[in-house]
Design an enzyme around this catalytic site. Structure first.
Site, PDB file in Angstrom:
ATOM      1  CG  ASP A 359      -2.792  -5.170  -8.474  1.00 42.92           C
ATOM      2  OD1 ASP A 359      -3.056  -3.966  -8.331  1.00 42.92           O
ATOM      3  OD2 ASP A 359      -3.341  -6.082  -7.810  1.00 42.92           O
ATOM      4  N   GLY A 360      -0.212  -5.328  -6.503  1.00 37.74           N
ATOM      5  CA  GLY A 360       0.048  -5.900  -5.199  1.00 37.74           C
ATOM      6  C   GLY A 360      -0.899  -7.016  -4.818  1.00 37.74           C
ATOM      7  CG  ASP A 377       3.814   3.432   0.958  1.00 39.48           C
ATOM      8  OD1 ASP A 377       2.864   4.233   1.050  1.00 39.48           O
ATOM      9  OD2 ASP A 377       4.995   3.792   0.828  1.00 39.48           O
TER      10      ASP A 377
END
Length: 535
Positions: A359-360, A377
């Site tokens: 997960d970012g 993004d």
């Protein structure tokens, strides 16, 4: 055959507990399968999950009530296991007809509904496809209570055991589809597997008791037909040039190829998530606009420029950065490993681009490295992860930027409506970064946002003389469309970020805008006019 006498199999309470166990398992498997059936058409947002859970709970509650009444009125177990036969066949038929029902409902509503299209379409799809079999499964528990409780002396123990069996089955029905069957064999086969379990339970009962053999034969025949017709797993059944169509733990995935490009999509009705141009030219999409970020960050004067992409996808932006900024060191974070695999196989993702499956936001929490450019993004149409849209998240991004670093955010649902999702995102970012600029993508619904702390970045962006001629020409257009954004008070936080509702409003507007012409034809000429226009 109309009473409990003579049903020897019912004297074995283990069989009744197994019935409860597998019924609970099937309910959860169907619920998870419902989310995967609807996601390629309506997204997997919290709104869609709410609709799925809500309609299933309605079905189960009605099934409990009706099943209890029927058990008191006519305690014939034949009726319960006949309902299981019907439920099993209905669930097996979902892979065959479910996608056509979804498309049919969407086609009707898109011409007649102006507000809350996604909510109404998803709700009606759930009602038509899933409510009836889950209503039937809801009758299982009250019926089994009637068959297993012999006296009040042990009624609590027996009811508790039934509840435990249902819960344990539900737990397995939750984990098996998510981590085993859907990734391994897809949503369609998952429906068939769990409907097959229900079918076996019912068939075993009838073959043991010698009843309703004709019904069993019909049920077996229908299940076999559904197994043959419904195991393709194709959601975009009208597409002819798909290179790949499949599923991962997180997404429906579709790779489409023509002579010029390769496209990745996670939705069959709208949206392109990534694109690779075979001649390595600019894409004409938002990635090209985001190439301004390294220029803002003064890439030309640095020995190397570190770029992090949160939401790597198939690597379009990473590949462009490597091409137009040779000194760029690009790494990415992508939560879906399957997408990364497809990027390596079909989209020419450079081998020296490191991709971490994570997960970012969680990734940023675990590292201390600073970057010259961070590209966010991670927003897919209405599916916007709230944890990557809040002030806390953007504060984390800023802490991982160099002093002259730049964050670029792809916002994919631009709207002129006051208080839209992009206004919230922009206000939130402006509360963290002193300098915020936006530019609308000429062809499409995307808007690129650039945020930074150093005003010198604007001067850097004006100096593009040494860049590739094609990129230089494009960035001149970006310069013309660039607008400074002054933040307001629409701030998203970890505690309050209603991104699904905000996104849904924009989607409604975009649908109505795109279909205004066809709706006019529909009102004037009906469906015949639409067909004539299509031809």
């Amino acid at each position: 055959m109309g009473s409990l006498e003579g049903k020897a199999i019912l004297k074995n309470k283990i069989y009744l507990y197994l019935t409860e166990f597998f019924a609970g398992m099937a309910v959860m498997a169907v619920e998870l399968g419902a989310s995967r059936l609807l996601a390629p058409y309506f997204s997997s947002s919290q709104i869609v999950w709410t609709i799925i859970i809500g309609t299933i709970m309605i079905a189960m509650a009605l099934g409990n009530m009706w099943g209890g009444r029927m058990a008191d009125r006519d305690p014939n177990p034949d009726r319960l296991y006949l309902r299981l036969l019907v439920a099993a066949n209905w669930i097996a038929a979902i892979p065959v007809v479910g996608k056509y029902i979804v498309i049919g409902i969407s086609g009707l509503l898109v011409m007649t509904v102006s507000q809350n299209f996604l909510v109404i379409a998803a709700f009606l799809s759930c009602m038509l496809i899933f409510v009836f079999p889950l209503f039937l499964l809801g009758t299982v528990t009250p019926s089994l209570v009637k068959y297993t409780v012999g006296s009040l002396d042990n009624s609590g123990k027996i009811v508790g055991t039934l509840g435990a069996c249902n819960t344990i089955g539900s737990i397995l029905g939750t984990f098996l589809p998510t981590f085993v069957t859907i990734p391994a064999v897809g949503t369609s086969i998952t429906f068939l597997l769990f409907s097959g379990v229900l079918l076996v339970i019912a068939l075993f009962y009838f073959f043991s008791s010698g009843g309703r053999i004709k019904s069993c034969i019909v049920a077996i025949f229908l299940f076999l037909v559904c197994s043959i017709l419904g195991n393709s797993g194709s959601f975009a059944f009208w597409e002819k040039n798909l290179v790949y169509e499949g599923e991962s733990i997180y997404n429906y995935l579709q790779v489409k190829e023509d002579e010029e490009s390769v496209v990745l999509s996670t939705n069959v009705l709208f949206g392109v998530q990534s694109i690779y141009m075979k001649n390595e030219s600019l894409t004409g999409m938002y990635y090209d606009y985001a190439l301004a970020a390294p220029v803002f960050a003064n890439a030309a004067s640095k020995k190397s420029i570190d770029i992090l992409v949160l939401g790597m996808g198939s690597g379009t932006y990473a590949g462009q950065c490597k091409k137009y900024f040779p000194k760029a060191v690009v790494e990415g974070v992508e939560i879906d490993q399957k997408i990364t695999d497809l990027a390596r196989e079909h989209f020419e993702l450079p081998s020296d681009v490191k991709v971490t499956t994570y997960d970012g936001r969680a990734y940023l929490k675990g590292i201390s490295k600073k970057y010259d450019v961070i590209m966010v993004d991670a927003y897919q149409d209405i599916t916007i992860p709230f944890q990557m849209s809040s002030a806390e998240f953007f504060r984390e991004v800023r802490s991982h930027l160099t002093e002259d670093g730049v964050m670029v955010v792809n916002m994919n649902m631009k709207s002129q409506e006051k208080g839209n999702i992009n206004e919230y995102l922009s206000d939130t970012i402006a509360s963290i970064f002193p300098c915020v600029y936006t530019v609308d993508v000429e062809w499409g619904t995307n808007r690129e946002l650039f945020a930074f702390s150093d005003q010198k970045a604007l001067g850097n962006f004006r100096d593009i003389a040494d860049l590739d001629d094609t990129l230089q020409k494009h960035l001149l257009m970006v310069q013309e469309g660039l607008k400074e954004y002054k933040g307001g008070n629409l701030i998203l936080t970890d505690d309050r970020a209603p991104v699904e509702l905000l996104g849904m409003r924009v989607i409604d507007g975009l649908i109505q805008e795109e279909l205004g012409y066809y709706k006019k034809i529909f009102r004037e000429k009906g469906i015949e006019g639409i067909l004539e226009e299509g031809l």
